[in-house]
Design an enzyme around this catalytic site. Sequence first.
Site, PDB file in Angstrom:
ATOM      1  N   ASP A  53      -3.379  -3.885   1.441  1.00  0.00           N
ATOM      2  CA  ASP A  53      -3.917  -4.782   2.469  1.00  0.00           C
ATOM      3  C   ASP A  53      -4.754  -4.081   3.533  1.00  0.00           C
ATOM      4  OD1 ASP A  53      -1.879  -3.421   3.700  1.00  0.00           O
ATOM      5  OD2 ASP A  53      -0.825  -5.189   4.448  1.00  0.00           O
ATOM      6  N   ARG A  72      -0.109  -9.091   9.517  1.00  0.00           N
ATOM      7  CA  ARG A  72      -1.089  -9.576   8.544  1.00  0.00           C
ATOM      8  C   ARG A  72      -1.739 -10.865   9.034  1.00  0.00           C
ATOM      9  NH1 ARG A  72       0.135  -8.553   3.157  1.00  0.00           N
ATOM     10  NH2 ARG A  72      -1.486 -10.096   2.771  1.00  0.00           N
ATOM     11  N   PRO A  97       2.182   4.379   0.271  1.00  0.00           N
ATOM     12  CA  PRO A  97       1.199   3.508   0.927  1.00  0.00           C
ATOM     13  C   PRO A  97       1.215   3.598   2.443  1.00  0.00           C
ATOM     14  CG  PRO A  97       3.120   2.224   0.315  1.00  0.00           C
ATOM     15  CD  PRO A  97       3.387   3.638  -0.151  1.00  0.00           C
ATOM     16  N   TYR A 113       7.485  -2.350   5.548  1.00  0.00           N
ATOM     17  CA  TYR A 113       7.878  -1.274   4.642  1.00  0.00           C
ATOM     18  C   TYR A 113       9.251  -0.814   5.103  1.00  0.00           C
ATOM     19  CZ  TYR A 113       3.024  -0.981   3.044  1.00  0.00           C
ATOM     20  OH  TYR A 113       1.787  -1.259   2.516  1.00  0.00           O
TER      21      TYR A 113
END
EC number: 1.14.13.7
Length: 665
Positions: A55, A282, A365, A290
Amino acid sequence: MTKYSESYCDVLIVGAGPAGLMAARVLSEYVRQKPDLKVRIIDKRSTKVYNGQADGLQCRTLESLKNLGLADKILSEANDMSTIALYNPDENGHIRRTDRIPDTLPGISRYHQVVLHQGRIERHILDSIAEISDTRIKVERPLIPEKMEIDSSKAEDPEAYPVTMTLRYMSDHESTPLQFGHKTENSLFHSNLQTQEEEDANYRLPEGKEAGEIETVHCKYVIGCDGGHSWVRRTLGFEMIGEQTDYIWGVLDAVPASNFPDIRSPCAIHSAESGSIMIIPRENNLVRFYVQLQARAEKGGRVDRTKFTPEVVIANAKKIFHPYTFDVQQLDWFTAYHIGQRVTEKFSKDERVFIAGDACHTHSPKAGQGMNTSMMDTYNLGWKLGLVLTGRAKRDILKTYEEERHAFAQALIDFDHQFSRLFSGRPAKDVADEMGVSMDVFKEAFVKGNEFASGTAINYDENLVTDKKSSKQELAKNCVVGTRFKSQPVVRHSEGLWMHFGDRLVTDGRFRIIVFAGKATDATQMSRIKKFSAYLDSENSVISLYTPKVSDRNSRIDVITIHSCHRDDIEMHDFPAPALHPKWQYDFIYADCDSWHHPHPKSYQAWGVDETKGAVVVVRPDGYTSLVTDLEGTAEIDRYFSGILVEPKEKSGAQTEADWTKSTA
C-alpha cells in the site's frame, strides 16, 4: 481434446503485479511509437488484487509515476503520511508516546509517502496501459507458464526469438486461490508462510479435469515478475541467498475501535513484553496494523498456517496496545508473514530473460519497500528494453539492469536486516540489558533509513549509461551523476508559467540534454551558448546522428534550456535556433526567476550550478543524471551517446539557423 497454438512476441511479461504492470506501462510507450511491437503480459490469477497487499508509495516512486502521468490520479485517492509517532514502554510497562518525527525528510522531494491499496494502484496503471498502447497490451488471464527453453546461441541476434515458452490456459476454478478456510479475504495463499509446493497446489487443475489450450510462444525477451516463489527464477536455476528470522507478523486492514490517540497516524510501537506494532492509516478510514505475534517459526522455517487467524492477530494487538482499548469494527483483509531477507545471485540470463521485484529480492514490509522496489526494477529495465526493441540502442545497455538493480537490492537487504530486527526486538529495560533493543538506537536507525526508504538516495555506479569518469561534477554539484535529477521550480519563459521542471521530463524514451545557459544576457556567455547550439545543429552532433530524417529533431534527444536571467531581461528569440529554440515551439526555454505568484525559487542554487557560467547535464529516460559537463564538453557528449545509441539509416542531418524575421506563410 487439448488444443495447441503457436505465436511470436517481442516481450512476454509473466506476472501482473506491480512489477509486471510497471514493465507493461513503460513498454506501452514504445508500442505507441512502434505499433507492430508485440508485448504480452500474463497472470495465473483470474482477477487482479482487490483487497490488501502492498500500500505504501515512496517519494521516488511518486516522482516516476508523475512522469508516467499517473501520480495525480493516485494522490487524489491516497492517504497522506506526514508524521510518525514513536511509542515505547514506560517504567510501569505501559506504552506511551516518546517522540514524533517526520515521515519523510523535509525537502527531500516535492512528494512524501502516501498509502493506497495495491488494487487501486494497479487499476490506474492498467487504465494507463490501455490508453497509451491503444489497448494493444492487455493482461491475459488465467495463464500459467509450464516450460521455458533458451537458445543461448541466438542471444546476440537482434532478429531472433531465442526464448520459447509453453503456456497453459487455466480454468477459473484452478486460478482462484484457496483462502485456507478463513471467511475474511486474506493472502495466506501466497504469503511466505507456505511452501512452494503448497502454492503450486493452489493453481493445479482439479483431479480428473482436462487442461485447456496449450500455447507455444516464441519470445525475444521474457520478464519474470511472478513473485517470491517465482517460476521463472526457479526455471533459470537462480538461488535466493540470505536468511530468515523466526519472527512472524500478522497484518490486518481494518476499521478499528480504539481510544489510542494516534490511531490515524503512522506509529511504531514497542511494548514491554508482548511485541511490536506498526500502524499505517489507510484510505476510507481503514488502518493497516502490522502485529508481531508470539509464535515463532520452527527449525527449518516450517509454519502451521492454520494457527494464524484474524482472532489471533487481534488478541495480540490488544496486549500490545494496553492500557489503551483496541478492537476491530470492520475487518477488510489479513495475512501473516515470516521475516526474511534474500536476494538472488543473478537478475538475468543472456540479457534475454530477466527477473524483477519479489522474484529476485524478498524482505519485510516495514519500510514500505516491496511494491516500490519492484516497480522501480521494471521502470529501470523498461526504457532500456524499449530502446533496444525499437532499434535505437545497443543491446549492451541491457547489462546495466542487473548491474544497477542487483546492487540496490543488496543494499535494501542490508538495510532491512538491521531495521526489521530492531523493530521486532524487545525494548531494553536499562543500559545493562544487552538482550534488549535500545529505543534511541531504533529511532536513530529509523531517521537514518528515511532517505534510503524514500528511494531518492539511489546512486548508480559507473556503467555504460552512467558516466561518472568523464563528468565535471563540480559544475552541477547537486546533480550527482548516478542519482535521480531532482525537480526544482522554474518559470516557462514563453508565458511566465511557474511549474516543476520534473513535469517536463515525461517518461517517453527520450534522453535529455539540459542546457543550463547561465547569465545569457552577458555577451561572453551568449557567445558560448551560440557555439554549443551550433554544435547541436551541425551534421555530426548527437542530435543529427541519432535522429531519423523523418522524425522531429527532439524525438530521440530532447534539448531543454534553463537560464538564470529574469524573463523580462531577455527574449526567447535571443536564444539560437533551432537547437535551443525550435520554431513555433514554446516549451524548450525556462528561467530560474520569480513569477507573479511565486518568489524566486533559486533553482540554480539548489542544483549547484553557477548562475553565470551554467553547465550541461545529460539525463537518462528514467530521470537519472548520467553526465555533467560544460558548454564546451561536446566531445564528452559525443562519447557518451556513441556507446549507447544506434545511428538510423537516414539521419536528420545538419540544421540551419531559423530566421524569425521571415514568415513561412
